[in-house]
Scaffold this active site. Structure first.
Site, PDB file in Angstrom:
ATOM      1  N   ARG A  47       0.856  -1.161  -0.083  1.00  0.00           N
ATOM      2  CA  ARG A  47       0.110   0.126  -0.173  1.00  0.00           C
ATOM      3  C   ARG A  47       0.749   1.199  -0.093  1.00  0.00           C
ATOM      4  O   ARG A  47       0.481   2.262  -0.581  1.00  0.00           O
ATOM      5  CB  ARG A  47      -0.766   0.057   1.210  1.00  0.00           C
ATOM      6  N   LYS A 107      -9.640 -16.830   3.797  1.00  0.00           N
ATOM      7  CA  LYS A 107     -10.682 -17.819   4.093  1.00  0.00           C
ATOM      8  C   LYS A 107     -11.864 -17.172   3.497  1.00  0.00           C
ATOM      9  O   LYS A 107     -12.918 -17.755   3.063  1.00  0.00           O
ATOM     10  CB  LYS A 107     -10.703 -18.250   5.202  1.00  0.00           C
ATOM     11  N   VAL A 134      -6.910 -22.296   6.601  1.00  0.00           N
ATOM     12  CA  VAL A 134      -7.696 -22.874   7.856  1.00  0.00           C
ATOM     13  C   VAL A 134      -6.587 -23.428   8.556  1.00  0.00           C
ATOM     14  O   VAL A 134      -5.758 -24.080   8.155  1.00  0.00           O
ATOM     15  CB  VAL A 134      -8.686 -23.980   7.261  1.00  0.00           C
ATOM     16  N   ILE A 138      -1.213 -26.136  10.437  1.00  0.00           N
ATOM     17  CA  ILE A 138      -1.593 -27.507  10.678  1.00  0.00           C
ATOM     18  C   ILE A 138      -1.794 -28.113   9.189  1.00  0.00           C
ATOM     19  O   ILE A 138      -2.813 -27.432   8.523  1.00  0.00           O
ATOM     20  CB  ILE A 138      -2.548 -27.513  11.519  1.00  0.00           C
ATOM     21  N   GLY A 189      -0.784  -9.184  20.380  1.00  0.00           N
ATOM     22  CA  GLY A 189      -0.849  -9.405  19.278  1.00  0.00           C
ATOM     23  C   GLY A 189      -1.480 -10.521  18.628  1.00  0.00           C
ATOM     24  O   GLY A 189      -1.467 -11.203  17.494  1.00  0.00           O
ATOM     25  N   LYS A 207     -14.225 -20.561   7.729  1.00  0.00           N
ATOM     26  CA  LYS A 207     -13.115 -21.756   7.706  1.00  0.00           C
ATOM     27  C   LYS A 207     -13.963 -23.097   7.674  1.00  0.00           C
ATOM     28  O   LYS A 207     -13.718 -24.084   6.975  1.00  0.00           O
ATOM     29  CB  LYS A 207     -12.357 -21.690   8.834  1.00  0.00           C
TER      30      LYS A 207
END
Length: 445
Positions: A47, A107, A134, A138, A189, A207
């Protein structure tokens, strides 16, 4: 090794985008070995061109015109990290129409426009990959799509939003209210300055749509997801859960009906027994439990949020897209049937934790139990909590229809001395067995 470099354009350079660019640049030698060709960053859309950035690349590669970047000749892979629906969707479409594969962690746009985006990818012979959308680090979507592709997935239960899990975990640990826990999450955060999408459950619902598309081989709309966020969860709810040897979690549940022709997808806060695998998921971690006819129960657990975990998953998709591109292959077309058999939560049967506050003696326990029984709700256990103010009856029901429980809550609210509307939370059974009956329909919602 192929000597022509694969050119990668990155759209967006926030926390995740910065880490993706650094990984692509710093690990370019190792990635070239894994891909079979050198990787070259063709440009990074940002940006603000004046903002200092520690990317380790030539500043001349930065641009504030993402459309021009996507339209450049020779772009092989576009990594979309802008978030939101537009202009992300339009840029993804343009990239695929020009022959580039797309990797995304978005998502929202995949849940809203997944069938059309997959159709465009198939038409132009490119990949559309979004493993990081998602549960971040993992490995979940590819095993669900590929490893379980020959199985019948019957149920998916998971914690898929790290922000809400952190907030609820802090409420459990400290006894604080939602506002205090959320402030801490923002300060550390774990939550955005505007956490609405997290606490209202819309992030988890998106998700859930993606998980459902792979688990049940059909797409639905995010509006088909029965959704409740955590904004109504109180410190009293968390304390009640502790007294029942449970914890409160925001849980996504996807399940088929017994007839296998309908399914229900919902996101809502639930009391999770300590004996359930999801109860031990701490902080901003995610976990998803998949139940399949042949494979049985499979648990996927790990870092579900954060710049580094998400960036690692994105670069993994870049490697996959690059390998396929060099081999002249692309992702097999994903079935894009749009589901019209989503079912409302009113058709679900389960156990509930119910709290009824009584101010005065005009309403007795017998009155409460009778009101529940008139609505086909049976009581499994009950205890009385005496306070300086109104007394509170805390009840756990036997399995019942949610529609019947809602009717019972209306009946209880009409009793003398019952002030506040009775509060209830679903209990996620430790054996994972909840039942959808044959009475619900989308009109119930």
């Amino acid at each position: 090794m192929n000597t022509r470099p694969l050119k990668v354009a990155v759209l967006g350079c926030g926390v995740v985008g910065t880490k993706v660019v650094r990984l692509l640049h710093d690990r370019r030698s190792a990635l070239a070995d894994r891909m079979g060709a050198p990787v070259e960053i063709a440009g990074v859309a940002v940006r603000d061109l004046q903002r200092p950035r520690d990317l380790g690349i030539d500043p001349a590669l930065l641009t504030n015109d993402p459309l021009e970047l996507v339209k450049r000749d020779g772009i092989d892979i576009v990594v979309e990290l802008l978030g939101g629906i537009e202009p992300a969707r339009s840029l993804m479409v343009t990239a695929m129409e020009r022959g580039a594969s797309v990797v995304s962690a978005n998502k929202a746009v995949v849940a809203e426009h997944g069938p059309v985006l997959h159709e465009i990818a198939a038409r132009h012979g490119v990949d559309l990959l979004y493993e990081a959308s998602v549960a971040a680090a993992i490995p979940l979507l590819r095993p669900l799509r590929d490893s379980l592709g020959g199985d019948d997935v019957t149920r998916v239960v998971g914690i898929v939003n790290g922000t809400t899990n952190y907030v609820l975990d802090r409420m459990t640990e400290t006894g604080s209210g939602l506002d205090a826990a959320l402030r801490e999450a923002i300060e550390r955060g774990y939550a955005e300055a505007d956490p609405t999408a997290d606490v209202e459950g819309t992030d988890a619902a998106a998700k859930a749509v993606i998980l459902g598309s792979l688990a049940f081989h059909s797409w639905m709309s995010p509006t088909d997801v029965y959704r409740e966020g955590i904004t109504g969860v109180t410190a009293e709810d968390v304390a009640d859960a502790r007294a029942c040897d449970c914890v409160v979690k925001l849980v996504a549940v996807l399940e088929r009906t017994a007839a296998q022709d309908e399914f229900l997808v919902r996101v809502q806060p639930m009391m999770v027994p300590r004996t359930h695998p999801l109860a031990e998921v701490k902080g901003a971690d995610n976990a998803v439990l998949i139940e399949a006819a042949s494979a049985g129960r499979l648990l996927f657990r790990g870092a579900g949020a954060g710049g580094a975990p998400t960036a690692g998953a994105i670069v993994g998709d870049v490697v996959t897209a690059a390998r396929r591109r060099l081999l002249g292959q692309h992702e097999p077309a994903v079935r894009t049937t749009v589901a019209d058999r989503a079912r409302a939560a009113g058709g679900l049967r389960g156990r509930y934790h119910l709290r009824v506050r009584v101010d005065g003696s005009a309403t007795s326990l017998d009155d409460i139990v009778s009101a529940l029984r008139r609505n086909e709700v049976r009581v499994g256990s009950v205890r009385r909590r005496r306070t300086a103010g109104p007394d509170t009856w805390v009840l756990v029901t036997e399995p019942c229809r949610e529609a019947d429980l809602l009717s019972a809550v209306d009946s209880l609210s009409a009793l003398p001395s019952v002030g506040d509307v009775p509060r209830f939370l679903r209990i996620l059974d430790s054996d994972g067995q909840e039942v959808v009956d044959g009475q619900g329909s989308t009109a119930d919602r």
